[in-house]
Scaffold this active site. Structure first.
Site, PDB file in Angstrom:
ATOM      1  N   ASP A 209      -4.572 -33.929   0.045  1.00  0.00           N
ATOM      2  CA  ASP A 209      -5.798 -33.875  -0.743  1.00  0.00           C
ATOM      3  C   ASP A 209      -6.912 -34.657  -0.046  1.00  0.00           C
ATOM      4  O   ASP A 209      -6.710 -35.797   0.379  1.00  0.00           O
ATOM      5  CB  ASP A 209      -5.519 -34.466  -2.134  1.00  0.00           C
ATOM      6  CG  ASP A 209      -6.694 -34.327  -3.074  1.00  0.00           C
ATOM      7  OD1 ASP A 209      -7.056 -33.192  -3.395  1.00  0.00           O
ATOM      8  OD2 ASP A 209      -7.242 -35.373  -3.489  1.00  0.00           O
ATOM      9  N   GLU A 239      -6.489 -30.200   3.123  1.00  0.00           N
ATOM     10  CA  GLU A 239      -7.567 -29.582   2.349  1.00  0.00           C
ATOM     11  C   GLU A 239      -8.882 -29.892   3.055  1.00  0.00           C
ATOM     12  O   GLU A 239      -9.506 -30.920   2.815  1.00  0.00           O
ATOM     13  CB  GLU A 239      -7.593 -30.129   0.918  1.00  0.00           C
ATOM     14  CG  GLU A 239      -8.716 -29.519   0.078  1.00  0.00           C
ATOM     15  CD  GLU A 239      -9.141 -30.392  -1.091  1.00  0.00           C
ATOM     16  OE1 GLU A 239      -9.955 -29.919  -1.901  1.00  0.00           O
ATOM     17  OE2 GLU A 239      -8.678 -31.544  -1.183  1.00  0.00           O
ATOM     18  N   ASP A 321      -9.007 -25.431  -7.401  1.00  0.00           N
ATOM     19  CA  ASP A 321     -10.373 -25.905  -7.201  1.00  0.00           C
ATOM     20  C   ASP A 321     -11.402 -24.780  -7.231  1.00  0.00           C
ATOM     21  O   ASP A 321     -12.581 -25.032  -6.990  1.00  0.00           O
ATOM     22  CB  ASP A 321     -10.484 -26.633  -5.855  1.00  0.00           C
ATOM     23  CG  ASP A 321      -9.899 -28.037  -5.905  1.00  0.00           C
ATOM     24  OD1 ASP A 321      -9.975 -28.671  -6.976  1.00  0.00           O
ATOM     25  OD2 ASP A 321      -9.366 -28.492  -4.886  1.00  0.00           O
TER      26      ASP A 321
END
Length: 479
Positions: A209, A239, A321
């Site tokens: 993340d 990410e 997301d």
């Protein structure tokens, strides 16, 4: 032993990986695990706060469904102890969230996944933690006397974590998410120990993340060394929404989430949806660019895949997301089928966000995190989206050109021709967008894998793939 670890190699299994991304609180709730507390009704309107009670046993019970779809790997959003339903606010990195289950349940999930020949990767949130994380609690309680005061970027004491502007660095200025001081050797060692612990527990890699917010290549280089020492076949994927070159030198990540490909494809296919309020979500932005024509789109798309990047990228058109494809397609839901066909034929690993395969809707966060409608099954499996995804994934599993063939994409007629070539095998995807695509006569050596919407060409041994149509074929070539 360390010198024998292929640190600069990406695991071979990732090339053919099809990840099924699960948001654990909203995927499946098994009655075989009971957790104390009160939960929202399954299927209630998604909200930032509150839990619906999805759990690890629920995931185990739905592995048959995931495999039937054609996925061969799981990517789980965070599962560690947290006070948030999304669990990106980590309270304890070494404990399974009790709402989800126990360590025994986790071990059972890993064992069942591996017993089916599948893989599993976890979401690692190492840039920031929760206010409930024990070292931060110590800083709040003890102030400058806390042994953990240097684990974070504290500007003054006492710590203001619940009233006024926070006086410490936190993710996007959000007080509940204090940022780690990864320059501190103790912090680095703790986080690297966490990565080692769960890798030793049997996972097959990590999705990281916001790793770009730890602006220290040496941290991720050491992360790679430590994880690969435990499992040389582990997949490390970051990410990254921007240019990923920095992290893809063979010494940090094995790949990144391929958001640039998603952005280009969906802005072409769903221009109105990608400029709508639904598209504004965590990490996603609306585009002020003018709409690309067919030639510009194909050139841009080809350029993205011609880049010389290390490893295997994770291709995705939906995630926790982003708004869901079905919602972005707006008044023309059939165009979402074109997006699916395009995604499923791309080189690299694939990631399918739970429920997208049955046409689940959802706008910006938290609407994109709805409960999986198991009550609507098996009707949802009869949808054209599910049938197409299942059909093409089954073909991808048996056809190496689909995951390891050279890609070319170009305009054809008024639409798109995408080719994958490996040896004598040629796979061709024709998309009737924005208009029809001609398909010449098909020989006996041509396999029609999937088709929808075609019209004959008068006087010619062939046909048109009509507007919004899809035809996927495989043939043997000698040139």
């Amino acid at each position: 032993m360390a010198e024998h670890i292929p640190l600069n190699e990406c695991p071979e299994w990732v090339k053919s990986a099809v990840f099924y991304q699960i948001f654990p609180d909203r995927f499946a709730r098994s009655a075989h695990y009971e957790c104390l507390g009160s939960f929202q009704n399954w299927g209630s309107e998604p909200a930032t706060n509150g839990f619906c009670g999805g759990n690890l046993r629920g995931i185990i019970e739905k592995l048959d469904y995931i495999q039937k779809l054609g996925a061969n790997a799981l990517y789980l959003c965070p599962i560690f102890k947290s006070a948030a339903n999304h669990r990106y606010h980590t309270v304890d990195y070494l404990e399974i969230d009790p709402v989800l289950g126990t360590l025994k349940d986790f071990d059972a999930l890993v064992s069942e996944v591996h017993g089916r020949g599948m893989r599993i990767i976890l979401d690692g949130v190492f840039n920031h933690c929760s206010r409930g994380f024990f070292p931060f609690l110590s800083v709040m309680e003890e102030g400058e006397a806390s042994p953990y005061r240097n684990w974070f970027h504290i500007h003054s004491f006492p710590v203001k974590a619940y009233a006024g502007k926070p006086n410490y660095e936190c993710w996007w200025g959000m007080a509940p998410l204090p940022k780690f001081n990864t320059d501190n050797p103790e912090v680095r060692e703790y986080l690297l120990h966490v990565a080692e612990y769960w890798t030793k527990r049997g996972i097959d890699g990590w999705r990281l993340d916001v790793p770009n917010e730890i602006r220290d290549d040496s941290f991720w280089q050491e992360f790679r060394r430590r994880v690969k020492k435990v499992n040389p076949e582990a997949y490390i994927v970051g990410e990254i929404w921007e240019d990923p070159t920095r992290w893809l030198q063979g010494d940090q990540f094995d790949g990144v989430m391929n958001y640039p490909v998603r952005k280009l494809a969906l802005e072409f296919l769903f221009p109105e949806g990608m400029r709508s309020k639904d598209a504004v979500s965590t990490g996603d932005t609306t585009s002020a660019e003018t709409e690309k024509d067919l030639f510009a789109f194909c050139r841009g798309f080809q350029a993205l895949f011609d880049r010389k990047l290390f490893g295997v990228q994770m291709n995705l058109f939906g995630s926790h997301d982003t708004a869901r494809m079905r919602t972005l397609s707006g008044k023309n839901p059939e165009v979402s089928l074109l997006a699916w066909a395009l995604l499923l034929c791309l080189p690299g690993a694939l990631s399918i966000y739970y429920g997208d395969e049955i046409g689940m809707e959802g706008g910006k966060d938290p609407d994109n995190r709805r409960c999986f409608p198991w009550q609507d099954m098996p009707d949802a499996e009869d949808s054209e989206t599910f049938r197409m995804v299942k059909t093409i994934l089954a073909f991808r599993k048996r056809e190496p050109a689909m995951y390891d063939g050279k890609l070319t994409i170009r305009p054809e007629g008024q639409g798109i021709l995408l080719c994958r070539r490996k040896g004598n095998a040629l796979v061709e995807l024709r998309l009737g967008y924005p208009g029809p695509v001609p398909l010449p006569g098909i020989s006996a050596r041509t396999e029609i894998v999937y088709e929808r919407r075609r019209t004959p060409i008068e006087g010619v041994a062939g046909y048109f793939v009509a507007k919004d149509g899809i035809v996927l074929t495989k043939s043997t070539v000698t040139y």
